[in-house]
Write an enzyme that holds these catalytic residues in place. Structure first.
Site, PDB file in Angstrom:
ATOM      1  CE  LYS A   1      -9.915  -5.757  -7.778  1.00 26.02           C
ATOM      2  NZ  LYS A   1     -10.787  -6.117  -8.921  1.00 26.02           N
TER       3      LYS A   1
ATOM      4  CE  LYS B   1      -6.130  -5.236  -9.404  1.00 22.84           C
ATOM      5  NZ  LYS B   1      -7.098  -5.553 -10.466  1.00 22.84           N
TER       6      LYS B   1
END
Length: 337
Positions: free
Chosen positions: A206, A260
């Site tokens: 992320k 992400k």
């Protein structure tokens, strides 16, 4: 017979790539990747109350929904063949505090939503996040102590919250707060509570991205955030660090991996799939969604084609599926084909 060899045949060695592109049937026959409804996970936003469908200004076409409306949405998704939902709560401000204590309430908003959806639509998967940002008064994903997001105390809390989410019926826990050691701690906590069948989809990579803004509006954390998240999210410049981070999660017991944001990190999707071979997913985040929607609304691009092309790019990059706010729209298009 007259020799009709062309200069192009000599240049290419008689290999012409356009032969396989010459007709619709040949293009379909040799297509390497396909997007299907089975590739879609639909993120939805939950709010307290009933009968609420609240449009999110920064995400045209996306709404916050009360639990009863989320149940209706889940029925629609299941009817379209979408395999799973990912749920995110927008809780009352008075329930948010420095440590995100509401995450440990067994009957909090996210757990009530899980229980209601699983009761009404048992054949759809529910993926829940244990990050603390929807529950904290400062908008960070973990517990804030003296200006620092403390790792170990946060891990203890998200592991406890994961068990409560599994108790409520969550099928997969997807921890996004990027604390060190959280995957192993959650796995041990789930197993100790008898939830061996509950999977973990790790937000393995992320990034500290500029593409999260509309999401923070959706869960009302944008105005709360103190500082930034660079001490625990990954630097967008660091691909090798991202793979090392994912390797730790694999070793700690992650069942699935996620990248992400999505589109700016297709290289990470590919490297992660090649390195570990685990089911790999991309999250087409709010900023990616909004860019396409806004450009399409202004007539600058063909929104439907751009949407489908970006989703197909995730498949080409090795992803097994995509978390996308386009899920229902795409499922309806695919159903007509």
């Amino acid at each position: 017979m007259q020799d009709r060899t062309h200069l192009v045949d000599d240049i290419t060695g008689h290999r012409r790539m356009r032969r396989n592109r010459k007709a619709d049937w040949t293009r379909r026959l040799v297509q390497e990747n396909r997007l299907t409804v089975d590739d879609l996970i639909w993120p939805i936003f939950i709010v307290p109350g009933s009968g609420i469908v609240d449009p999110i200004a920064a995400m045209p076409g996306v709404n916050r929904m009360s639990i009863d409306k989320a149940v209706e949405a889940a029925r629609e998704a299941a009817g379209l063949g979408i395999p799973a939902l990912a749920t995110f709560p927008n809780i009352e401000m008075e329930l948010r505090d420095e440590i995100g204590s509401n995450s440990l309430e067994a009957s909090n908003l996210i757990n009530r939503a899980t229980a209601a959806i699983k009761k009404a639509v048992p054949n759809i998967g529910i993926i829940t996040d244990v990050a603390l940002d929807p529950f904290t008064s400062h908008g960070h994903d973990g517990i804030l102590r003296g200006g620092e997001i403390v790792n170990d105390e946060t891990v203890d809390q998200v592991a406890r919250a994961a068990v409560m989410q599994a108790d409520a019926g969550a099928d997969i826990i997807a921890p996004s707060e990027m604390m060190d050691g959280r995957i192993g701690a959650i796995r041990m906590a789930l197993d100790a509570a008898g939830h061996q069948g509950v999977g973990i989809m790790s937000y393995a990579t992320k990034f500290a991205s500029a593409f999260y803004g509309p999401y923070r509006e959706a869960i009302s954390t944008g105005g709360l955030l103190k500082g930034d998240k660079k001490t625990y999210y990954i630097d967008p410049a660091n691909g090798t660090e991202a793979i090392r981070d994912a390797a730790l999660d694999v070793g700690e017991g992650a069942d699935m991996l996620m990248v992400k944001p999505g589109l700016p990190y297709l290289d990470i999707c590919w490297r992660m799939k090649e390195a570990f071979g685990l089911p790999t997913f991309a999250y087409q985040v709010s900023g990616e969604y909004t860019q396409i929607k806004a450009a399409a609304m202004n007539g600058w691009i063909d929104g439907e084609r751009a949407m489908l092309e970006t989703l197909l790019s995730f498949k080409r990059a090795g992803c097994d599926g995509v978390l996308t706010y386009f899920a229902v729209e795409v499922a309806k298009i695919l159903a007509k084909r």
